[in-house]
Design an enzyme around this catalytic site. Structure first.
Site, PDB file in Angstrom:
ATOM      1  N   LYS A 192       0.861  -1.185   0.000  1.00 46.33           N
ATOM      2  CA  LYS A 192       0.000   0.000   0.000  1.00 46.33           C
ATOM      3  C   LYS A 192       0.892   1.229   0.000  1.00 46.33           C
ATOM      4  O   LYS A 192       1.763   1.375   0.875  1.00 46.33           O
ATOM      5  CB  LYS A 192      -0.895  -0.027   1.256  1.00 46.33           C
ATOM      6  CG  LYS A 192      -1.731   1.189   1.482  1.00 46.33           C
ATOM      7  CD  LYS A 192      -2.666   1.503   0.351  1.00 46.33           C
ATOM      8  CE  LYS A 192      -3.615   0.383   0.016  1.00 46.33           C
ATOM      9  NZ  LYS A 192      -4.495   0.637  -1.129  1.00 46.33           N
ATOM     10  N   PRO A 221      -0.743   3.092  -4.939  1.00 48.97           N
ATOM     11  CA  PRO A 221      -0.771   4.433  -4.337  1.00 48.97           C
ATOM     12  C   PRO A 221      -2.183   5.044  -4.238  1.00 48.97           C
ATOM     13  O   PRO A 221      -2.305   6.218  -3.870  1.00 48.97           O
ATOM     14  CB  PRO A 221       0.103   5.273  -5.269  1.00 48.97           C
ATOM     15  CG  PRO A 221       0.788   4.310  -6.191  1.00 48.97           C
ATOM     16  CD  PRO A 221      -0.116   3.126  -6.283  1.00 48.97           C
ATOM     17  N   ASN A 268      -9.087  -0.833  -8.239  1.00 49.44           N
ATOM     18  CA  ASN A 268     -10.345  -1.015  -7.517  1.00 49.44           C
ATOM     19  C   ASN A 268     -10.985   0.345  -7.295  1.00 49.44           C
ATOM     20  O   ASN A 268     -11.898   0.485  -6.493  1.00 49.44           O
ATOM     21  CB  ASN A 268     -10.126  -1.703  -6.163  1.00 49.44           C
ATOM     22  CG  ASN A 268      -9.205  -0.916  -5.252  1.00 49.44           C
ATOM     23  OD1 ASN A 268      -7.997  -1.121  -5.294  1.00 49.44           O
ATOM     24  ND2 ASN A 268      -9.745  -0.022  -4.450  1.00 49.44           N
ATOM     25  N   HIS A 319      -9.928  -7.393  -4.563  1.00 54.23           N
ATOM     26  CA  HIS A 319      -9.697  -6.308  -3.603  1.00 54.23           C
ATOM     27  C   HIS A 319     -10.206  -6.692  -2.218  1.00 54.23           C
ATOM     28  O   HIS A 319     -11.080  -7.542  -2.079  1.00 54.23           O
ATOM     29  CB  HIS A 319     -10.472  -5.077  -4.107  1.00 54.23           C
ATOM     30  CG  HIS A 319     -10.637  -3.983  -3.120  1.00 54.23           C
ATOM     31  ND1 HIS A 319     -11.762  -3.839  -2.323  1.00 54.23           N
ATOM     32  CD2 HIS A 319      -9.836  -2.945  -2.801  1.00 54.23           C
ATOM     33  CE1 HIS A 319     -11.622  -2.765  -1.565  1.00 54.23           C
ATOM     34  NE2 HIS A 319     -10.473  -2.203  -1.835  1.00 54.23           N
ATOM     35  N   ASN A 321     -11.118  -4.813   1.873  1.00 51.78           N
ATOM     36  CA  ASN A 321     -11.046  -3.838   2.967  1.00 51.78           C
ATOM     37  C   ASN A 321     -10.913  -4.659   4.255  1.00 51.78           C
ATOM     38  O   ASN A 321     -10.924  -5.884   4.208  1.00 51.78           O
ATOM     39  CB  ASN A 321     -12.307  -2.961   3.008  1.00 51.78           C
ATOM     40  CG  ASN A 321     -12.324  -1.876   1.942  1.00 51.78           C
ATOM     41  OD1 ASN A 321     -13.281  -1.736   1.186  1.00 51.78           O
ATOM     42  ND2 ASN A 321     -11.272  -1.091   1.869  1.00 51.78           N
TER      43      ASN A 321
END
Ligand code: GKR
Ligand code: MG
Length: 423
Positions: A192, A221, A268, A319, A321
């Site tokens: 990340k 980024p 994403n 992706h 979270n």
């Protein structure tokens, strides 16, 4: 078999101070745990976003599903659309949580109930979820080591330090990677980025390439770099990375960057729905799409996305979270049954502490960097009511109700701005 009861339980779990382009993670991440109970007493499980607007939508839809047949996904779609039409439009959510885009509210909400309904369908048929999704083409689903620059501890003095320590230099990130790989066996690495000056972040990739020869590497980024920065970085990253994820902001900028560098771009951020996909294909803006069933409208629509990626010659990755086991296993069953999902999936799961997991048995194990899908019916998971109650009590104890990485960063640096491009 019909739905007799729906329970939506908001929970919170500890999250380390991970840095990103929008700021820094707060001490707790929010999720919603969904239990769909049938008139036969079986329970299907789901996990979705926990931010206030998402939770309000889930809590409004839940009771209206009572009486719906567990196979009636079109009925679910209708109930979601009708219910959300009667709610105030959600405010824009956290910038780096694609699922908190108000435009994705219907897809998120549908997905949160589709997974438990599919879990129930599979359980009723006595088959694992991957069988319902078309059959596993892989039993071991590879995930990547998802590295973050981070502080040693949160700014809140009452929050204890985590086991990972500070990571603000290339050497510290290499040490973080080593620890994550030693613990979980990952065979590919994602960094990340968009937080420290690009020189440091590129040097980090160079050091990772030296420390882990042959490992596929990615850098993300989150759209924080200008075109000039992204092109200069491309010259150093070429040959080191398998894909370049969201270096610049916007579909047009991604298309220009690809034209000017030839590097495969992943996203994403700029392709988060089918309309974006259509536009992106027309512009050749991205070459790899990161799917995510939470905001792409569930497992079946994620398979539709996979089909479109195959049709248009795009790569497919996944992706994540911050999430717990129910999301992880839904991701794993989907990936197991999706032949063209050929990249290791992202996951924030290594950042979760075992005590915070809500399923029986605690955290899911990674072996050789993979999650194994078994032949247990459905998702193969059961909730642990004591763990769930604890995570719900944590939610009730804290004040966070909507993710705010920027507000959190301003506690450290009142002048912090997430404006893009940052570099
Ligand atoms: O958790 O800080 C984070 C990530 O930056 C997350 O918010 C992103 O949505 O992981 C994500 C990504 O790949 O962009
Ligand atoms: Mg990303």
């Amino acid at each position: 078999m019909r739905i007799a009861e729906v329970r939506v339980t908001p929970i919170a779990f500890r999250d380390p101070p991970l840095l990103n382009a929008a700021g820094i993670h707060e001490p707790y991440a929010l999720r919603s745990i969904i239990e769909v109970v049938t008139d036969h007493g079986e329970t299907g499980l789901g996990e979705g976003y926990g931010d206030a607007a998402a939770l309000a939508a889930l809590q409004a839809v839940g009771p209206r599903l009572v009486g719906t047949a567990v196979h009636d996904l079109n009925g679910l779609r209708r109930v979601v659309a009708e219910t959300l039409a009667g709610l105030p439009p959600p405010p824009p959510g956290a910038e780096l949580a694609p699922g908190s885009d108000p435009a994705r509210q219907g897809a998120n909400c549908y997905s949160a109930f589709e997974v438990p309904m599919l879990d129930l369908q599979a359980k009723r048929a006595g088959v694992p979820l991957h069988a319902l999704l078309g059959g596993a083409v892989r039993r071991e689903v590879p995930f990547s080591a998802y590295l973050f620059y981070k502080y040693a501890r949160h700014i809140e003095p009452e929050e204890s330090a985590d086991a990972w320590g500070e990571a603000l230099t290339p050497d510290q990130i290499v040490a973080q990677a080593q620890r994550m790989i030693d613990l979980y066996g990952f065979a590919s690495i994602k960094l990340k980025a968009g937080t420290l000056p690009p020189d440091v972040e590129i040097a980090t990739i160079e050091e990772l390439a030296r420390a882990f020869p042959g490992y596929p590497l990615r850098i993300d980024p989150n759209g924080a770099w200008s075109m000039e920065t992204a092109i200069a970085a491309a010259n150093r990253l070429r040959g080191l990375i398998e894909y370049y994820e969201d270096p610049v902001d916007g579909l047009e900028a991604m298309a220009e960057l690809h034209r000017r560098t030839g590097l495969p771009l992943a996203t994403n951020m700029v392709v988060t729905c089918f309309d974006h996909l259509r536009r992106s294909v027309g512009m050749d803006a991205v070459q790899i799409v990161l799917s995510d069933h939470h905001y792409w409208g569930g497992l079946r629509d994620s398979q539709l996305l996979a089909g479109m990626c195959a049709t248009f010659g795009l790569g497919l990755s996944m992706h994540s979270n911050s999430h717990l086991a129910i999301s992880l296993m839904a991701m794993a069953h989907l990936a197991a049954a999706t032949p063209n999902l050929t990249y290791a999936c992202d996951t924030h799961y290594p950042w979760v502490e075992d005590a915070d997991e809500v399923v029986l048995g605690g955290k899911i194990a990674f072996t050789g960097g993979c999650v194994e899908v078994t032949d247990r019916p459905g998702l193969g998971l059961e909730l642990d009511s004591a763990r769930l109650a604890r995570a719900h009590a944590t939610f009730n104890r804290i004040a966070i109700r909507t993710r705010d990485d920027t507000g959190q960063m301003r506690k450290y640096d009142p002048g912090f701005s997430p404006a893009k491009p940052r570099y």
